[in-house]
Scaffold this motif. Sequence first.
Motif, PDB file in Angstrom:
ATOM      1  N   SER A 193       0.815  -1.208   0.000  1.00 28.43           N
ATOM      2  CA  SER A 193       0.000   0.000   0.000  1.00 28.43           C
ATOM      3  C   SER A 193       0.852   1.264   0.000  1.00 28.43           C
ATOM      4  O   SER A 193       0.359   2.341  -0.353  1.00 28.43           O
ATOM      5  N   LYS A 194       2.116   1.157   0.395  1.00 34.06           N
ATOM      6  CA  LYS A 194       3.024   2.302   0.342  1.00 34.06           C
ATOM      7  C   LYS A 194       3.610   2.488  -1.055  1.00 34.06           C
ATOM      8  O   LYS A 194       4.014   3.588  -1.424  1.00 34.06           O
ATOM      9  N   LYS A 195       3.644   1.405  -1.812  1.00 32.07           N
ATOM     10  CA  LYS A 195       4.211   1.461  -3.158  1.00 32.07           C
ATOM     11  C   LYS A 195       3.180   1.842  -4.208  1.00 32.07           C
ATOM     12  O   LYS A 195       3.515   2.484  -5.211  1.00 32.07           O
ATOM     13  N   TYR A 196       1.928   1.422  -3.992  1.00 36.08           N
ATOM     14  CA  TYR A 196       0.893   1.630  -5.002  1.00 36.08           C
ATOM     15  C   TYR A 196      -0.321   2.333  -4.402  1.00 36.08           C
ATOM     16  O   TYR A 196      -0.720   2.035  -3.272  1.00 36.08           O
ATOM     17  N   THR A 197      -0.900   3.234  -5.159  1.00 37.97           N
ATOM     18  CA  THR A 197      -2.203   3.762  -4.788  1.00 37.97           C
ATOM     19  C   THR A 197      -3.255   2.685  -5.030  1.00 37.97           C
ATOM     20  O   THR A 197      -2.979   1.655  -5.665  1.00 37.97           O
ATOM     21  N   SER A 198      -4.471   2.924  -4.565  1.00 32.16           N
ATOM     22  CA  SER A 198      -5.546   1.948  -4.781  1.00 32.16           C
ATOM     23  C   SER A 198      -5.802   1.739  -6.265  1.00 32.16           C
ATOM     24  O   SER A 198      -6.049   0.612  -6.711  1.00 32.16           O
ATOM     25  N   GLU A 199      -5.759   2.810  -7.037  1.00 36.53           N
ATOM     26  CA  GLU A 199      -5.957   2.702  -8.481  1.00 36.53           C
ATOM     27  C   GLU A 199      -4.854   1.882  -9.124  1.00 36.53           C
ATOM     28  O   GLU A 199      -5.108   1.015  -9.965  1.00 36.53           O
ATOM     29  N   GLN A 200      -3.619   2.158  -8.745  1.00 37.07           N
ATOM     30  CA  GLN A 200      -2.481   1.435  -9.311  1.00 37.07           C
ATOM     31  C   GLN A 200      -2.521  -0.045  -8.944  1.00 37.07           C
ATOM     32  O   GLN A 200      -2.250  -0.910  -9.780  1.00 37.07           O
ATOM     33  N   PHE A 201      -2.855  -0.334  -7.687  1.00 35.92           N
ATOM     34  CA  PHE A 201      -2.884  -1.723  -7.258  1.00 35.92           C
ATOM     35  C   PHE A 201      -4.008  -2.481  -7.974  1.00 35.92           C
ATOM     36  O   PHE A 201      -3.815  -3.619  -8.403  1.00 35.92           O
ATOM     37  N   GLY A 202      -5.164  -1.860  -8.108  1.00 34.29           N
ATOM     38  CA  GLY A 202      -6.244  -2.491  -8.862  1.00 34.29           C
ATOM     39  C   GLY A 202      -5.836  -2.779 -10.290  1.00 34.29           C
ATOM     40  O   GLY A 202      -6.143  -3.846 -10.844  1.00 34.29           O
ATOM     41  N   GLY A 414       2.142   3.043 -17.662  1.00 33.67           N
ATOM     42  CA  GLY A 414       1.477   2.615 -18.884  1.00 33.67           C
ATOM     43  C   GLY A 414       0.140   1.955 -18.655  1.00 33.67           C
ATOM     44  O   GLY A 414      -0.701   1.960 -19.536  1.00 33.67           O
ATOM     45  N   PHE A 415      -0.080   1.328 -17.480  1.00 33.41           N
ATOM     46  CA  PHE A 415      -1.319   0.581 -17.314  1.00 33.41           C
ATOM     47  C   PHE A 415      -2.195   1.068 -16.177  1.00 33.41           C
ATOM     48  O   PHE A 415      -3.351   0.677 -16.081  1.00 33.41           O
ATOM     49  N   CYS A 416      -1.704   1.927 -15.315  1.00 33.51           N
ATOM     50  CA  CYS A 416      -2.535   2.305 -14.179  1.00 33.51           C
ATOM     51  C   CYS A 416      -3.647   3.257 -14.586  1.00 33.51           C
ATOM     52  O   CYS A 416      -4.575   3.484 -13.824  1.00 33.51           O
ATOM     53  N   LYS A 417      -3.603   3.789 -15.803  1.00 36.60           N
ATOM     54  CA  LYS A 417      -4.673   4.649 -16.266  1.00 36.60           C
ATOM     55  C   LYS A 417      -5.938   3.879 -16.539  1.00 36.60           C
ATOM     56  O   LYS A 417      -7.015   4.431 -16.579  1.00 36.60           O
ATOM     57  N   GLY A 418      -5.781   2.535 -16.817  1.00 36.30           N
ATOM     58  CA  GLY A 418      -6.969   1.720 -17.114  1.00 36.30           C
ATOM     59  C   GLY A 418      -7.734   1.397 -15.902  1.00 36.30           C
ATOM     60  O   GLY A 418      -8.839   0.932 -15.973  1.00 36.30           O
TER      61      GLY A 418
END
Length: 418
Positions: A193-202, A414-418
């Motif tokens: 959770s420190k490395k990724y936001t919720s959007e990024q992790f999803g 490249g992919f966290c925008k999706g």
Amino acid sequence: MSLLFVSVLLIELFGFVKPDAVQDQAAPENIVLPDPLVPGLYVFGDSQVDSGLNTHLHTLMTAMYKPYGIDFSIGATGRFSNGAIITDFLGHDLQLPTTLSYGVYRSLDKVVRSGFSYASASAGILHKTGLELGENWSMGKQIAMFNKTVQENLRRNYNSTELPKYLSECIFLVFIGTSDYETNYIEVYYNTSKKYTSEQFGSLLVMQLGYQLKALYRLGARRIVVFEIGPIGCYPASLKVFVPRTKCAEHINDMVAIFNRKLHRKIEALRSQLKDATILVAEMYGLIKDMIERPSSYGFTDARNSCCQVGSGGIGLCVPETDVCPNRQANLFWDDLHLTEAANAIIAGKCFTDSDFCVSTAGILLGQSPSENVLSFDVNVVTGEWPSYELPTPQELASLYLLSLFSHIKSLKGFCKG
């Protein structure tokens, strides 16, 4: 040979016994079993659908003790419920024998055609998920074991023409992702959770799951049902940890909702890419949330507390050999993490009959073939070998298994925008 092993074999041979069946009656002679609606059911996932595989692993996540299985026909089998789990009911509705855990098969020298469950408690889409609790089979390893099943089990019974047809007619159920939040993203032992936001992790989870579903497709799967993650912010475990002022820990549900939203988009993309496959999403989040908000509509009087006694500071499982609530049919939750048999029956029933929940699993998956090109990956009938450009290579399977280990070195841009 253990009593459990013999009991599981008897269930596999004679089918799932519904909880209200009379156990003492002698079986009628010359019984004629109905033909199954599909040839097999293959299950991938976590503790929601683990039918006993983790009893063969070194892990804290095991349910091989009372009061687990208190309402199941042969007692505790490793299922994380008081009785049957969702896949037991689905298999029964499909008129199939109870789906064997692959862990049992490893001691079974016979061809099993009705499917296997590779589900493993605490397993996730990501390889490292749940490992602080002990061993598990991540989704990548489960797919590798399914590949082993195809090569070592099914090819003993099907020729190079029959096997693709058999696989294309089976149903593949995927219940995965819950542990990636419960025992990874919101777990203090990880820094995810420190490395990724919720959007990024999803996005990370859905990207990886997309690779894994494509691997199943390349191994022959053509009828796939992927279940959403449920509203785990409303589960007893979350209520105890976060003590929300509202009915649920909505910040946890918001994380899960991000995953579910991205999952729907990913499945839509896969449908357009894999034209001869039927891939559906079972909308489990809304159903369980409705059970929590309107429990009496489903026959529940308690949709907040666990039925069994759960120790403080534990991992959300039942304390061994303790008393449980007297009316399990009235409780939504069995322990702090899992549902009762009554809730599992409702979810399975909705999936099989309700077009708004599983987009008519009974109609689309059972009533027709996915397409005329369902055998587009035919094996070479001369050599009897699978073409390497269709089956994942060992390197590809290994990369699926290990990708999450190296995900931190890749840019999410490249992919966290999706």
